[in-house]
Design an enzyme around this catalytic site. Structure first.
Site, mmCIF file in Angstrom:
data_model
loop_
_atom_site.group_PDB
_atom_site.id
_atom_site.type_symbol
_atom_site.label_atom_id
_atom_site.label_comp_id
_atom_site.label_asym_id
_atom_site.label_seq_id
_atom_site.Cartn_x
_atom_site.Cartn_y
_atom_site.Cartn_z
ATOM 1 N N GLN A 1 3.260 -2.540 -5.314
ATOM 2 C CA GLN A 1 2.848 -2.025 -6.619
ATOM 3 C C GLN A 1 3.822 -2.395 -7.747
ATOM 4 O O GLN A 1 3.582 -2.038 -8.897
ATOM 5 C CB GLN A 1 2.681 -0.498 -6.553
ATOM 6 C CG GLN A 1 1.566 -0.045 -5.633
ATOM 7 C CD GLN A 1 0.165 -0.304 -6.195
ATOM 8 O OE1 GLN A 1 -0.014 -0.597 -7.373
ATOM 9 N NE2 GLN A 1 -0.846 -0.209 -5.326
ATOM 10 N N THR B 1 -3.710 -21.304 10.593
ATOM 11 C CA THR B 1 -3.925 -22.246 9.490
ATOM 12 C C THR B 1 -3.774 -21.521 8.156
ATOM 13 O O THR B 1 -4.312 -20.435 7.966
ATOM 14 C CB THR B 1 -5.336 -22.873 9.599
ATOM 15 O OG1 THR B 1 -5.414 -23.515 10.873
ATOM 16 C CG2 THR B 1 -5.594 -23.877 8.483
ATOM 17 N N CYS C 1 -9.013 10.589 2.435
ATOM 18 C CA CYS C 1 -9.822 10.811 3.630
ATOM 19 C C CYS C 1 -10.233 12.273 3.748
ATOM 20 O O CYS C 1 -9.778 13.129 2.995
ATOM 21 C CB CYS C 1 -9.080 10.352 4.885
ATOM 22 S SG CYS C 1 -7.728 11.427 5.329
#
Ligand code: PLP
Length: 385
Positions: free
Chosen positions: A179, A237, A326
């Site tokens: 942040q 990759t 939550c």
């Protein structure tokens, strides 16, 4: 009209970022490991982005390792340090960390590491005295975020680095700078940071790309093994479009970082002042607004359920986030940062986070305040029935 005030969650990629990524996806789509020209062309984008990031932080290019984001970076950092721990089992952490750190520490506790938490001041910042008291010769790791994603509180990373360096020079210092990177100055070398995690999508870059800074001379085992990319440290990759987009986002973020910060700080002050003048029962969670990161404002809105407010605002095209991430009833699971500040579950359920980007405007702030003066009294009447 769409007003996006959830920039702490993620940001909109800039046009130049999208352009850069499109260039890679459509033209320079080779695999950087391929030996032919198409591979070298892709490799150049990776080299350029790494250079941009290293120059911004004043660190050598070989200290920057691209990952899939801060979650991977912090997991690699913490699990890697633990893997080469030897006899040292003591870890110090700040309360209220993001789950990328917090849940990884829980895994380390299950493996027998002793996790001890640093005391916070009443505003939620790590107390340096607590670090001085708790650090020991067998402290393996200190981990602390720079800016808290929920409250915007800025931990004294620069001073913590000095304390750690003097008290336990072998102790590893990991910083979650998700942040703060691109928003506030960071000096990994001067601040004695050993490991640092970041993500591109918080600074108008793409999702799924970040880096781990590893201080020169520090050995860390890889989390992912395979093709040996990223100088054998992070196999897989390379996400070349993501890396190129990240480099472009860093360039733009650093072009006028102080200007962007003062613009966002101004929006934050305007919003808080206007809102608290017009609506009763509004207060800031955490430190005074001048002391927190420019883009984050965490507010307690008395007698309003933040989740209901969030969805009501959504109907007006306004996007914010609620204090609670939550459905759990445990304050520390609802919101690690607000529970670390001592808020109970009820107060967390009445808290919202408004988070700005450099592209937000004063008009958007005033429109947000106008809508809030309509919806908050309505939601309060509903709640009090
Ligand atoms: N740390 C902090 C402080 C964050 O705000 C976030 C994202 O919300 C992360 C870590 C994880 O970042 P990512 O989901 O990009 O891996």
């Amino acid at each position: 009209m769409e007003i996006y005030f959830d920039n702490g969650a993620t940001t909109q990629p800039t046009e130049q970022v999208v352009q850069k990524m499109t260039e890679v996806l459509t033209e320079a789509y080779g695999n950087p490991s391929s030996l032919h020209r198409k591979g070298q062309e892709a490799e150049r984008y990776v080299v350029e982005a790494r250079k941009t990031i290293a120059e911004a932080l004043h660190v050598p290019v070989e200290t920057i390792y691209f990952t899939s984001g801060a979650t991977e970076s912090s997991n690699t950092a913490l699990l890697g340090v633990a893997a080469r721990a030897g006899k040292k089992r003591h870890i110090l952490a700040a309360k209220g960390e993001h789950p990328a750190t917090g849940d990884t520490l829980k895994r380390l506790a299950e493996q027998g590491f002793e996790i001890e938490y640093l005391d916070l001041d009443p505003c939620g910042r790590v107390r340096l005295e607590s670090l001085k008291e708790k650090i020991r010769p067998d402290t393996l790791l200190v981990t602390c975020m720079h800016v808290n994603n929920e409250t915007g509180i800025i931990h004294p990373i620069d001073q913590m680095g000095i304390v750690i360096h003097e008290a336990a020079p072998d102790c590893v210092f990991h910083v979650d700078a998700v942040q703060s990177f691109g928003k506030l100055p960071i000096d990994p070398v001067g601040w004695h940071i050993d490991l640092m995690s970041t993500s591109a999508h918080k600074i108008h870059g793409p999702k799924g790309i970040g880096f781990l800074y590893i201080r020169k001379g520090l050995y860390l085992p890889p989390l992912l093994t395979g093709g040996g990319q990223e100088r054998r440290f992070r196999s897989g990759t390379e996400n070349v479009p993501g890396i190129a987009g990240f480099g472009q986002a860093v360039k733009e973020a650093y072009e006028d970082m102080a200007g962007h910060a003062s613009h966002m700080q101004g929006l934050k002050a305007l919003l808080y002042q206007s809102l608290s003048e017009q609506i009763e029962g509004v207060s800031v969670n955490g430190a005074p607004i001048e002391e927190t990161a420019p883009h984050v404002l965490n507010l307690y809105i008395q007698d309003v359920r933040s989740e209901v407010l969030l969805h009501t605002l959504e109907d007006y095209g306004i996007y914010i986030s609620s204090g609670s991430a939550c459905a759990s009833n445990k304050p520390e699971e609802k919101s690690p940062a607000l529970s670390a500040l001592g808020l109970d579950a009820k107060a967390i359920d009445s808290s919202i986070r408004v988070s700005f980007s450099r592209y937000n405007t004063r008009e958007e702030v005033l429109e947000f305040v106008r809508v809030m003066t309509q919806v908050v009294p309505m939601l309060r009447r509903f709640k009090r029935r």
